[in-house]
Design a protein around this motif. Structure first.
Motif, short mmCIF file in Angstrom:
data_model
loop_
_atom_site.label_atom_id
_atom_site.label_comp_id
_atom_site.label_asym_id
_atom_site.label_seq_id
_atom_site.Cartn_x
_atom_site.Cartn_y
_atom_site.Cartn_z
N VAL A 118 42.00 42.45 34.15
CA VAL A 118 42.97 43.23 33.38
C VAL A 118 42.31 44.15 32.36
O VAL A 118 42.64 45.32 32.24
CB VAL A 118 43.99 42.29 32.70
N LEU A 119 41.35 43.60 31.62
CA LEU A 119 40.72 44.41 30.58
C LEU A 119 39.45 45.11 31.08
O LEU A 119 38.79 45.80 30.33
CB LEU A 119 40.41 43.57 29.34
N GLY A 120 39.10 44.92 32.34
CA GLY A 120 37.90 45.56 32.88
C GLY A 120 38.14 47.03 33.10
O GLY A 120 39.25 47.52 33.06
N SER A 121 37.09 47.77 33.31
CA SER A 121 37.26 49.19 33.57
C SER A 121 37.48 49.41 35.06
O SER A 121 36.97 48.67 35.89
CB SER A 121 36.05 49.97 33.08
N ALA A 122 38.23 50.44 35.36
CA ALA A 122 38.64 50.67 36.74
C ALA A 122 37.52 51.29 37.57
O ALA A 122 36.58 51.84 37.04
CB ALA A 122 39.85 51.59 36.76
N ASP A 142 38.71 44.06 41.43
CA ASP A 142 38.79 43.17 40.27
C ASP A 142 38.33 41.79 40.67
O ASP A 142 38.48 41.39 41.83
CB ASP A 142 40.25 43.06 39.77
N ALA A 187 42.29 47.14 45.50
CA ALA A 187 43.50 47.95 45.46
C ALA A 187 43.17 49.40 45.74
O ALA A 187 42.11 49.90 45.34
CB ALA A 187 44.20 47.83 44.11
N ALA A 188 44.08 50.08 46.44
CA ALA A 188 43.91 51.51 46.70
C ALA A 188 45.29 52.12 46.88
O ALA A 188 46.25 51.44 47.24
CB ALA A 188 43.07 51.75 47.95
N ARG A 225 40.16 40.97 44.01
CA ARG A 225 41.35 41.77 44.31
C ARG A 225 40.91 43.20 44.57
O ARG A 225 40.15 43.77 43.78
CB ARG A 225 42.32 41.74 43.14
N ARG A 283 39.67 50.13 43.94
CA ARG A 283 39.38 49.36 42.72
C ARG A 283 39.15 47.90 43.11
O ARG A 283 39.88 47.36 43.95
CB ARG A 283 40.56 49.45 41.76
#
Lengths: 455, 121
Positions: free
Chosen positions: A371-375, A364, A394-395, A392, A362
């Motif tokens: 925060v409000l975005g789609s993953a 960002d 993340a996995a 950012r 993911r």
């Protein structure tokens, strides 16, 4: 028989302020009637982490903040006759009881009577197969490895029994959060186990108190829309409950925050699903006829809770290994930051396509869409006019080595990525996965032990 | 637009608070003035909330009505990217999502309590 019972909240979660309870205790000390201070410090994840810690050290397995919660208020509570009830026992209530006794000794206090509520821990009492068969709303456990923790949500009766036996302090592991208030009420008023409307009212009082400041102006302020006076010194709640189950929520005089219809209703519905059927171990709480009335500044009366017979089963939370979460961040700032950030994100995704094809990543763009975005996909940041973007990544994976592939790629952007990549931070966090099970009451074995009574 | 009505954002008249349990989100929506309850009930339907959260692909959206509190409880299933133990995002609890709901617009009758008038000539 008591006419009115006072219950204050000293903490609403494990990371809560450790100086919050002081003003609550002072306010309780001036009240006339049975008085209790409750601590709710045990999130799902907290308990599983504590189990892991206890395996490494049989004397640990509880929140180390215990000392900072208890030490400042212990003497005053004992002196004023304020009983303390907390689920800070976590994975090791006996060790916590011993620790509190030691704090009392260190402070030169008369030894308090400390009761331990046991029986929430299912480890060794139910097999993995038995838990797998009782999982609800998913099938996590069937595929999972070793179970780390399995705990029932016990009800309020053992807490009431501990107080009936003269406990000054009651240490529990997993109990329903609201039971931390209902137990003292059952004890003080002598409520029966089938007095459903009263049990519902006590559960509601506990529900309003269990998140601490969330009913007195915390988690509420929206400047210019919903302002809260002196939020920095928000007062934690005190509930006054009468024998008919009428509740008045207030807070210490002179403290910050606000208690009114708005703050109380927000908390009333917090983490509720069907308001006609909030399932607790002792009762099914129906909130649909509840009404809320401001009776004085910072004082709100809550009446109308109705109860139906307790559910046939008890909920248990079961935690298993959830792999590891890897996160890495890098900043792009100044002219053309968005284009450089977009290029950086594309590079990482392209390189992972061959180097870690099974890793779901993911991305960002903090400050643009996070925060409000789609993953999942790389966010649409190239069009952004922001000149200050923090990417950012993340996995999650079963092993640290897998997520490190991502983190290494982000760090390598320093020299091999777009111009001006700055401030890389990387972090690996072990994760737990949790499942809910519904357990027949025959598996529950709640009990009360007094510290030093041969336990 | 109807001359006697004004389009407003939900946040102008209501409060909201998010809570989570696993991959399930609830949002309590509370009218600051109970007089607005009927307008919110008529317009902020489960369907509209599902549309507002379309990017999170809710499996279901339920609305529970609490007229005595001038409040509603919305329960959205499978919108937390797996919940706090599994989400790759920054807000696995969904704590910020109440503000997504508060962005919803609705039409209300012009406030009868506020002085108002019309030109007659």
């Amino acid at each position: 028989m008591a006419r009115k019972v006072f219950i204050g909240a000293g903490a609403g979660f494990a990371g809560d302020r450790t100086d919050a309870a002081g003003p609550v205790v002072e306010a309780l000390a001036r009240c006339d009637g049975p008085r209790f201070l409750m601590f709710e410090t045990l999130a799902e994840r907290t308990l599983a982490l504590a189990q892991l810690e206890r395996r490494r050290d049989p004397d640990r397995g509880y929140n180390p903040a215990l000392e900072r919660f208890i030490a400042p208020i212990l003497a005053r509570c004992l002196e004023a006759g304020i009983k303390i009830v907390g689920n800070f026992g976590s994975a090791n209530p006996h060790a916590v009881a011993r620790r509190i006794a030691a704090i009392a000794r260190e402070q030169g206090l008369k030894q308090p009577r400390i009761a331990i509520v046991e029986g929430d821990d299912l480890m060794g009492r139910m097999t993995q197969a038995e838990l797998v068969a009782r999982e609800t709303g998913g099938a996590l456990l069937a595929k999972a490895g070793e179970i780390i923790s399995a705990n029932l949500y016990l009800g309020a009766r053992p807490i009431a029994q501990a107080l009936d036996q003269g406990a000054d302090i009651v240490v529990t592991g997993r109990v329903a959060d609201s039971a931390l208030a209902l137990g003292p009420l059952m004890h003080a008023f002598g409520w029966r186990d089938d007095d459903w409307d009263r049990l519902a009212a006590g559960t509601l009082a506990g529900h309003l108190l269990e998140c601490g400041a969330q009913v007195t102006g915390g988690y509420f302020a929206d400047p210019g829309v919903k302002d809260v006076p002196n939020l920095a010194e928000v007062g934690y709640p005190i509930a006054e409950i009468d024998d008919d189950g009428g509740i008045v929520i207030g807070k210490p005089t002179g403290s910050g925050g606000r208690v009114d219809r708005q703050t109380v209703i927000e908390q009333l519905l917090y983490e509720i699903h069907d308001p006609a059927a909030y399932l607790a171990p002792d009762v099914v709480l129906d909130l649909t006829d509840v009404s809320v009335e401001e009776i004085a500044p910072d004082r709100v009366r809550v009446i109308g809770a109705r109860g139906r017979p307790a559910p046939a089963t008890l909920k248990a939370t079961v935690c298993v290994d959830g792999g590891v979460l890897g996160e890495a961040e890098i900043s792009y700032a100044g002219v053309n930051a968005a284009a450089r950030a977009k290029l950086a994100a594309d590079i990482v995704i392209e390189r992972l396509r061959t180097r870690a094809p099974s890793l779901a990543v993911r991305v960002d763009a903090i400050g643009v869409v996070s925060v409000l975005g789609s993953a999942g996909a790389v966010p649409d940041i190239a069009a952004s006019e922001s000149s200050d973007i923090r990417l950012r990544f993340a996995a999650q994976a079963a092993t640290q080595a897998e997520v490190e592939i991502l983190l290494d790629e982000v760090e390598a952007l320093y020299c091999a990525g777009p111009a001006g990549g700055a401030g890389v931070r990387r972090r690996v966090t072990p994760r737990l996965a949790s499942a809910s099970c519904l357990i027949e009451r025959t598996f529950a074995a709640p009990g009360v032990v007094m510290l030093g009574a041969g336990a | 637009m109807n001359k006697n009505k004004t389009t407003i954002a939900l946040r102008d008249i209501a409060n909201a608070r998010s809570g989570d349990k696993g991959n399930r989100l609830n949002i309590a929506l509370v009218c600051r003035d109970p007089a607005h309850y009927a307008a919110v009930a008529a317009q902020v339907t489960a369907q509209r909330v599902a549309a507002a959260f379309a990017a999170r692909k809710p499996a279901s959206v339920m609305r529970y009505d609490l007229p005595k509190l001038a409040a509603f409880n919305f329960v959205l299933d499978d919108v937390l990217e797996g919940g706090v133990n599994a989400s790759l995002g920054l807000d696995g609890h969904g704590k910020s999502l109440s503000f997504l709901l508060l962005d919803t617009t609705l039409e209300i009758e012009n406030d009868p309590l506020r002085p108002h008038g019309v030109a007659v000539k």
